[in-house]
Scaffold this motif. Structure first.
Motif, PDB file in Angstrom:
ATOM      1  N   SER A  72       2.383 -12.501 -23.535  1.00  0.00           N
ATOM      2  CA  SER A  72       1.413 -11.487 -23.952  1.00  0.00           C
ATOM      3  C   SER A  72       0.328 -11.287 -22.895  1.00  0.00           C
ATOM      4  O   SER A  72      -0.096 -10.154 -22.638  1.00  0.00           O
ATOM      5  N   VAL A  73      -0.127 -12.365 -22.283  1.00  0.00           N
ATOM      6  CA  VAL A  73      -1.141 -12.261 -21.229  1.00  0.00           C
ATOM      7  C   VAL A  73      -0.608 -11.416 -20.084  1.00  0.00           C
ATOM      8  O   VAL A  73      -1.262 -10.481 -19.619  1.00  0.00           O
ATOM      9  N   ALA A  74       0.600 -11.736 -19.625  1.00  0.00           N
ATOM     10  CA  ALA A  74       1.186 -10.987 -18.516  1.00  0.00           C
ATOM     11  C   ALA A  74       1.404  -9.528 -18.882  1.00  0.00           C
ATOM     12  O   ALA A  74       1.083  -8.627 -18.103  1.00  0.00           O
ATOM     13  N   SER A  75       1.926  -9.290 -20.067  1.00  0.00           N
ATOM     14  CA  SER A  75       2.204  -7.898 -20.451  1.00  0.00           C
ATOM     15  C   SER A  75       0.914  -7.099 -20.605  1.00  0.00           C
ATOM     16  O   SER A  75       0.883  -5.906 -20.301  1.00  0.00           O
ATOM     17  N   HIS A  76      -0.173  -7.743 -21.047  1.00  0.00           N
ATOM     18  CA  HIS A  76      -1.440  -7.017 -21.170  1.00  0.00           C
ATOM     19  C   HIS A  76      -2.121  -6.799 -19.819  1.00  0.00           C
ATOM     20  O   HIS A  76      -2.859  -5.830 -19.661  1.00  0.00           O
ATOM     21  N   LEU A  77      -1.888  -7.678 -18.876  1.00  0.00           N
ATOM     22  CA  LEU A  77      -2.390  -7.397 -17.525  1.00  0.00           C
ATOM     23  C   LEU A  77      -1.722  -6.142 -16.984  1.00  0.00           C
ATOM     24  O   LEU A  77      -2.367  -5.287 -16.379  1.00  0.00           O
ATOM     25  N   LEU A  78      -0.419  -6.030 -17.221  1.00  0.00           N
ATOM     26  CA  LEU A  78       0.323  -4.867 -16.725  1.00  0.00           C
ATOM     27  C   LEU A  78       0.046  -3.609 -17.544  1.00  0.00           C
ATOM     28  O   LEU A  78      -0.088  -2.522 -16.986  1.00  0.00           O
TER      29      LEU A  78
END
Length: 170
Positions: A72-78
């Motif tokens: 979720s962290v990675a997808s929200h950064l993107l």
């Protein structure tokens, strides 16, 4: 990357791929001389939006390496970081150009850029660093996002509903 089968996303074999991709994006961005855009909010907002791509890739690498970072962290950064900031920066820029206005923004739209970036950072950092405050982080992020895009609508509604400033058709 979401087209890959789920086991591949978190596979340790993906770590070098994510790191190399992030490094290439950072190298590419460094060649744009981002420091020279600091006095131009329409440009620095786009540069910061792009910066969320390597950050997201590095978060994917960390997650795949087994560090305590969620997908979720990675997808929200993107998504919230890159896409959300890029969209706001582009609609601000394109709206001015297509309405015959100078490509300059004032303090309120500059603040909107800051709010959308802050929104993405709060969405990612608060749950990651202070898990007990996750819901608070989500709420602060959401309100910041609403404020950023609300400022855009407030400032740009008159621009987008009036004739072109240069008198040309369109």
């Amino acid at each position: 990357w979401l087209l890959l089968p789920t086991p591949w996303l978190g596979s340790p074999y993906m770590v070098p791929l994510y790191v190399v991709a992030a490094g290439l994006h950072l190298w590419r961005q460094s060649r744009w001389r981002p420091g020279s855009t600091l006095s131009h909010p329409l440009l620095w907002s786009l540069h910061l939006a792009y910066l969320f791509i390597p950050l997201g890739l590095l978060a994917l690498a960390a997650q795949a390496a087994g560090l305590p970072i969620t997908l979720s962290v990675a997808s929200h950064l993107l998504s919230a970081g890159c896409i959300g900031t890029m969209i706001l920066g582009m609609i601000a820029r394109v709206s001015l150009g297509h309405s015959g206005r100078a490509l300059r923004v004032g303090r309120r739209i500059t603040a909107a850029f800051g709010l959308v970036i802050l929104s993405a950072l709060m969405r990612v950092l608060i749950p990651q660093l202070w898990p007990a405050l996750t819901l608070t982080g989500w709420n602060l992020s959401g309100w910041s996002w609403i404020a950023a895009y609300g400022l855009f609508v407030w400032i740009y509604a008159p621009i987008l509903t009036s004739p072109r400033a240069d008198g040309r058709p369109g």
